[in-house]
Design a protein around this motif. Structure first.
Motif, PDB file in Angstrom:
ATOM      1  N   ILE A 207      -2.007  -1.234  76.857  1.00 45.41           N
ATOM      2  CA  ILE A 207      -1.039  -0.514  76.029  1.00 45.41           C
ATOM      3  C   ILE A 207      -1.643  -0.416  74.634  1.00 45.41           C
ATOM      4  N   ASN A 208      -1.938   0.796  74.232  1.00 41.18           N
ATOM      5  CA  ASN A 208      -2.605   1.039  72.951  1.00 41.18           C
ATOM      6  C   ASN A 208      -1.573   1.496  71.933  1.00 41.18           C
ATOM      7  N   LEU A 209      -1.516   0.802  70.790  1.00 33.01           N
ATOM      8  CA  LEU A 209      -0.508   1.073  69.773  1.00 33.01           C
ATOM      9  C   LEU A 209      -1.205   1.582  68.511  1.00 33.01           C
ATOM     10  N   PRO A 210      -1.383   2.872  68.429  1.00 34.07           N
ATOM     11  CA  PRO A 210      -2.220   3.413  67.352  1.00 34.07           C
ATOM     12  C   PRO A 210      -1.476   3.618  66.043  1.00 34.07           C
ATOM     13  N   ALA A 211      -2.174   3.351  64.947  1.00 33.46           N
ATOM     14  CA  ALA A 211      -1.710   3.841  63.654  1.00 33.46           C
ATOM     15  C   ALA A 211      -2.313   5.237  63.521  1.00 33.46           C
ATOM     16  N   THR A 212      -1.792   6.166  64.317  1.00 32.48           N
ATOM     17  CA  THR A 212      -2.330   7.523  64.332  1.00 32.48           C
ATOM     18  C   THR A 212      -2.359   8.090  62.922  1.00 32.48           C
ATOM     19  N   VAL A 213      -1.301   7.859  62.186  1.00 32.59           N
ATOM     20  CA  VAL A 213      -1.290   8.064  60.746  1.00 32.59           C
ATOM     21  C   VAL A 213      -0.820   6.744  60.138  1.00 32.59           C
ATOM     22  N   SER A 214      -1.635   6.178  59.263  1.00 31.14           N
ATOM     23  CA  SER A 214      -1.238   4.927  58.604  1.00 31.14           C
ATOM     24  C   SER A 214      -0.135   5.241  57.615  1.00 31.14           C
ATOM     25  N   MET A 215       1.058   4.652  57.835  1.00 28.23           N
ATOM     26  CA  MET A 215       2.234   5.018  57.050  1.00 28.23           C
ATOM     27  C   MET A 215       2.815   3.875  56.239  1.00 28.23           C
ATOM     28  N   SER A 216       2.399   2.658  56.523  1.00 24.23           N
ATOM     29  CA  SER A 216       3.019   1.501  55.880  1.00 24.23           C
ATOM     30  C   SER A 216       1.958   0.555  55.346  1.00 24.23           C
ATOM     31  N   MET A 217       2.438  -0.463  54.644  1.00 20.87           N
ATOM     32  CA  MET A 217       1.533  -1.539  54.264  1.00 20.87           C
ATOM     33  C   MET A 217       1.157  -2.327  55.517  1.00 20.87           C
ATOM     34  N   PRO A 218      -0.008  -3.000  55.495  1.00 18.81           N
ATOM     35  CA  PRO A 218      -0.513  -3.646  56.711  1.00 18.81           C
ATOM     36  C   PRO A 218       0.435  -4.671  57.324  1.00 18.81           C
ATOM     37  N   HIS A 219       1.215  -5.359  56.506  1.00 18.17           N
ATOM     38  CA  HIS A 219       2.095  -6.388  57.069  1.00 18.17           C
ATOM     39  C   HIS A 219       3.190  -5.772  57.938  1.00 18.17           C
ATOM     40  N   VAL A 220       3.574  -4.539  57.639  1.00 21.97           N
ATOM     41  CA  VAL A 220       4.577  -3.863  58.456  1.00 21.97           C
ATOM     42  C   VAL A 220       3.996  -3.549  59.828  1.00 21.97           C
ATOM     43  N   TYR A 221       2.763  -3.025  59.839  1.00 22.84           N
ATOM     44  CA  TYR A 221       2.093  -2.731  61.113  1.00 22.84           C
ATOM     45  C   TYR A 221       1.972  -4.010  61.944  1.00 22.84           C
ATOM     46  N   ALA A 222       1.615  -5.117  61.284  1.00 21.58           N
ATOM     47  CA  ALA A 222       1.489  -6.392  62.003  1.00 21.58           C
ATOM     48  C   ALA A 222       2.820  -6.798  62.627  1.00 21.58           C
ATOM     49  N   SER A 223       3.907  -6.636  61.902  1.00 20.04           N
ATOM     50  CA  SER A 223       5.221  -6.992  62.438  1.00 20.04           C
ATOM     51  C   SER A 223       5.592  -6.088  63.613  1.00 20.04           C
ATOM     52  N   GLN A 224       5.237  -4.815  63.529  1.00 22.24           N
ATOM     53  CA  GLN A 224       5.487  -3.899  64.636  1.00 22.24           C
ATOM     54  C   GLN A 224       4.716  -4.333  65.884  1.00 22.24           C
ATOM     55  N   ILE A 225       3.454  -4.713  65.672  1.00 23.42           N
ATOM     56  CA  ILE A 225       2.616  -5.134  66.800  1.00 23.42           C
ATOM     57  C   ILE A 225       3.167  -6.424  67.415  1.00 23.42           C
ATOM     58  N   GLU A 226       3.568  -7.365  66.583  1.00 26.73           N
ATOM     59  CA  GLU A 226       4.086  -8.626  67.109  1.00 26.73           C
ATOM     60  C   GLU A 226       5.350  -8.396  67.941  1.00 26.73           C
ATOM     61  N   TYR A 227       6.232  -7.564  67.452  1.00 35.56           N
ATOM     62  CA  TYR A 227       7.459  -7.294  68.210  1.00 35.56           C
ATOM     63  C   TYR A 227       7.132  -6.666  69.560  1.00 35.56           C
ATOM     64  N   MET A 228       6.243  -5.680  69.552  1.00 32.72           N
ATOM     65  CA  MET A 228       5.851  -5.036  70.814  1.00 32.72           C
ATOM     66  C   MET A 228       5.203  -6.045  71.756  1.00 32.72           C
ATOM     67  N   SER A 229       4.300  -6.851  71.217  1.00 36.18           N
ATOM     68  CA  SER A 229       3.591  -7.834  72.031  1.00 36.18           C
ATOM     69  C   SER A 229       4.551  -8.832  72.668  1.00 36.18           C
ATOM     70  N   ASP A 230       5.578  -9.202  71.925  1.00 41.70           N
ATOM     71  CA  ASP A 230       6.528 -10.196  72.427  1.00 41.70           C
ATOM     72  C   ASP A 230       7.501  -9.632  73.465  1.00 41.70           C
ATOM     73  N   HIS A 231       7.659  -8.314  73.525  1.00 43.33           N
ATOM     74  CA  HIS A 231       8.716  -7.746  74.362  1.00 43.33           C
ATOM     75  C   HIS A 231       8.223  -6.785  75.446  1.00 43.33           C
ATOM     76  N   LEU A 232       6.951  -6.612  75.596  1.00 40.39           N
ATOM     77  CA  LEU A 232       6.433  -5.749  76.656  1.00 40.39           C
ATOM     78  C   LEU A 232       6.664  -6.388  78.022  1.00 40.39           C
ATOM     79  N   ASN A 233       7.001  -5.580  78.992  1.00 38.73           N
ATOM     80  CA  ASN A 233       7.085  -6.060  80.370  1.00 38.73           C
ATOM     81  C   ASN A 233       5.694  -6.451  80.857  1.00 38.73           C
TER      82      ASN A 233
END
Length: 567
Positions: A207-233
């Protein structure tokens, strides 16, 4: 600036706090690296690479150590189809390297994609569709349910054609424009795809989670990735991949924090080439890990050679200040920086330590194929005595006294300032040789001999304007006797003679080098250097060089000598 009010923050925070990544200090192991130079990078070039250039670049990527390499979008481009078929048919893909191809969720494209892979031993088929609010509303004009249906349909078609095609295939899905997608929706669509693929321990999916367009500060992207990582089937059977772009100049930071947050795989390019501001720079990421003592599993020991190939086949330039790879990233022009580096290198040598802690140098330039003399100590009008002295010692074996380094440093800086240019090591060496070594004007040393049983008496033969005469002198040592003869002859006086000597070379052809500093009555120090196979003669030549500097500097008249050629 005007119009700032029209910009809003178009990203979405996770629906639950996701900050465990903040407790980690550094990345402890290398991710799986996937180079997208030949697809994502190539499509961003003004002049895309030819088939031959792609084949050469592919080989470079293999030699660097990439085990996954995206080679194109074969169903959408005949050029990329031919490239892929050439790799397969000419057996150019090593057994331990997996190629990756891109496809949209459209049956005829997926069908042709699998046709292009016939004969490939290992391949990742990368399915994507865009999921962001902007893309849904403005481009596709579809609901969330319709966007999910596109992804699920594509996932089913991948399973279908993979089952019908000979080969070993791994699946990858990207919710393209992930950073502009509501995180709960991104999770829903990824889980729907995973429910179709039903990955196992023996058949994992990406599952590839791209910052196709970087829109936020890096810590926001990290939080998005952590949430996805914790909740993927099927999480234990899913490889979480990151594909950061560099729109905000934070591609490396996004990738690093994203890895702390659960990212296991990185898609990027060498030196960050890609659309707009580019992809994440894998060279920087890998060598950042290297600087922390973590093996990046990629080999950049010959980085200058890699840069050379990259610049030739892409027609792009690696910026002079590009981390690690740029020509000037290790260069120190500042005098204080040069002095600290020189002392740090000397300290490391004296301590015989393996640990790298040299001031101003994050890593040892030699570890990536760079040279200290050419890349680290660079001399211009801003340089100092430490750097100039270090360069002469390391490259030419000349270990000047500390006070002489300072004097010579001003000479070099003045030349650089007048010429308005950086001086190369050879130019600096030539300045030293011409200004300080074995100076014969206006007084030329010819030879000497010592007489007398008590004390030291000398007869020194000198030449002035081609005429030769003999001087006599006495002192408490050989050099002091010759010094007395010169002072008596020219009516000069100096004090605090500074003397240093060392071997210039080793072995049968070794020479001796001597340095002498003479302090005039007004406090000015005049320096000279002598080089000869005989240590005493090198000392005398150094003395003559210093005396010549003094008589010229102070305007002391020198009479023509009386010819004694027939004696």
């Amino acid at each position: 600036m005007k119009n700032v009010e029209k910009y809003s923050r178009g990203y979405f925070m996770p629906p639950a706090k996701s900050m465990k990544w903040t407790e980690k200090e550094y990345i402890t192991e290398a991710p799986t690296w996937c180079s997208v130079d030949l697809r994502d990078g190539n499509q961003a070039l003004v002049i895309p690479m030819s088939l031959e250039e792609k084949l050469e670049f592919f080989q470079v990527l293999v030699e660097v150590g990439f085990k996954e390499i995206e080679v194109g979008f074969p169903a959408a481009s005949e050029t990329e189809y031919v490239f892929l078929r050439t790799l397969i048919e000419q057996n150019l893909i090593p057994d331990d390297v997996t190629i990756q191809v891109l496809t949209q969720s459209r049956e005829h494209i997926i069908k042709k994609t699998f046709e292009s892979l016939k004969g490939a031993k290992n391949a990742v088929v990368h399915l994507y569709n865009s999921t962001s609010v902007a893309q849904r509303e403005q481009v596709f004009k579809k609901s969330k349910e319709e966007i999910i249906d596109i992804a699920v349909t594509g996932a089913k078609l991948l399973k279908k054609y993979a089952a019908e095609t000979e080969g070993n295939f791994k699946f990858q899905y990207s919710p393209e424009s992930f950073t502009g997608t509501e995180i709960d929706f991104a999770l829903d669509i990824c889980n729907e795809v995973l429910n179709v693929w039903q990955p196992t321990a023996d058949n994992k999916v990406i599952i590839n989670l791209p910052a196709t367009v970087s829109m936020s500060m890096p810590h926001v992207y990290a939080s998005q990735i952590e949430y996805m990582s914790d909740h993927l089937n099927y999480r234990e059977n899913v490889i979480v991949s990151l594909h950061p772009h560099n729109d905000r100049g934070s591609g490396v930071a996004d990738a690093e924090l994203g890895m702390l947050a659960g990212g296991q795989r990185i898609e990027g390019t060498l030196f960050g080439n890609g659309e707009r501001t580019g992809n994440v720079d894998i060279v920087t990421l890998a060598l950042n890990m290297f600087s922390h003592g973590v093996d990046p599993k990629l080999n950049f020991e010959n980085l200058p050679e890699i840069v050379s190939v990259y610049e030739r086949v892409t027609r792009m330039k690696v910026n002079e200040r590009q981390p690690y790879a740029g020509k000037l990233v290790f260069a120190a022009f500042s005098g204080s920086h040069q002095d600290a580096i020189a002392k740090g290198m000397k300290w490391r040598e004296e301590k015989n330590t393996k640990d790298w802690t040299v001031p101003y140098l994050l890593i040892d330039p030699k570890d990536i194929g760079r040279e200290y003399e050419a890349d680290v100590i660079r001399i211009n009008s801003q340089s100092g005595k430490g750097g100039i002295g270090y360069l002469l010692e390391q490259q030419y074996g000349l270990d000047l006294p500390a006070q002489m380094r300072e004097s010579f440093g001003y000479v070099v800086k003045d030349v650089s300032d007048r010429l308005h240019k950086e001086l190369l090591p050879e130019e600096i060496y030539n300045i030293f040789m011409e200004d300080y070594v074995n100076i014969k004007e206006p007084v030329e040393f010819i030879n000497y001999k010592f007489t007398g049983d008590e004390g030291y008496q000398t007869i020194v033969k000198i030449g002035i304007n081609g005429n030769v005469q003999e001087l006599t002198g006495a002192g408490n040592g050989r050099l002091d006797a010759i010094s007395s003869a010169l002072q008596d002859k020219f009516g000069i006086s100096y004090k605090d003679l500074v003397y240093k000597e060392h071997a210039l070379e080793t072995g049968s052809a070794s020479k001796a080098v001597s340095y002498i500093g003479l302090t005039a009555q007004d406090g000015t120090v005049h320096w000279g250097c002598g080089i000869d196979v005989d240590i005493m003669t090198s000392s005398v030549k150094a003395l003559f060089s210093a005396v010549n500097k003094m008589v010229v500097s102070e305007g002391i008249p020198v009479e023509e000598g009386v010819s004694v050629t027939n004696k």
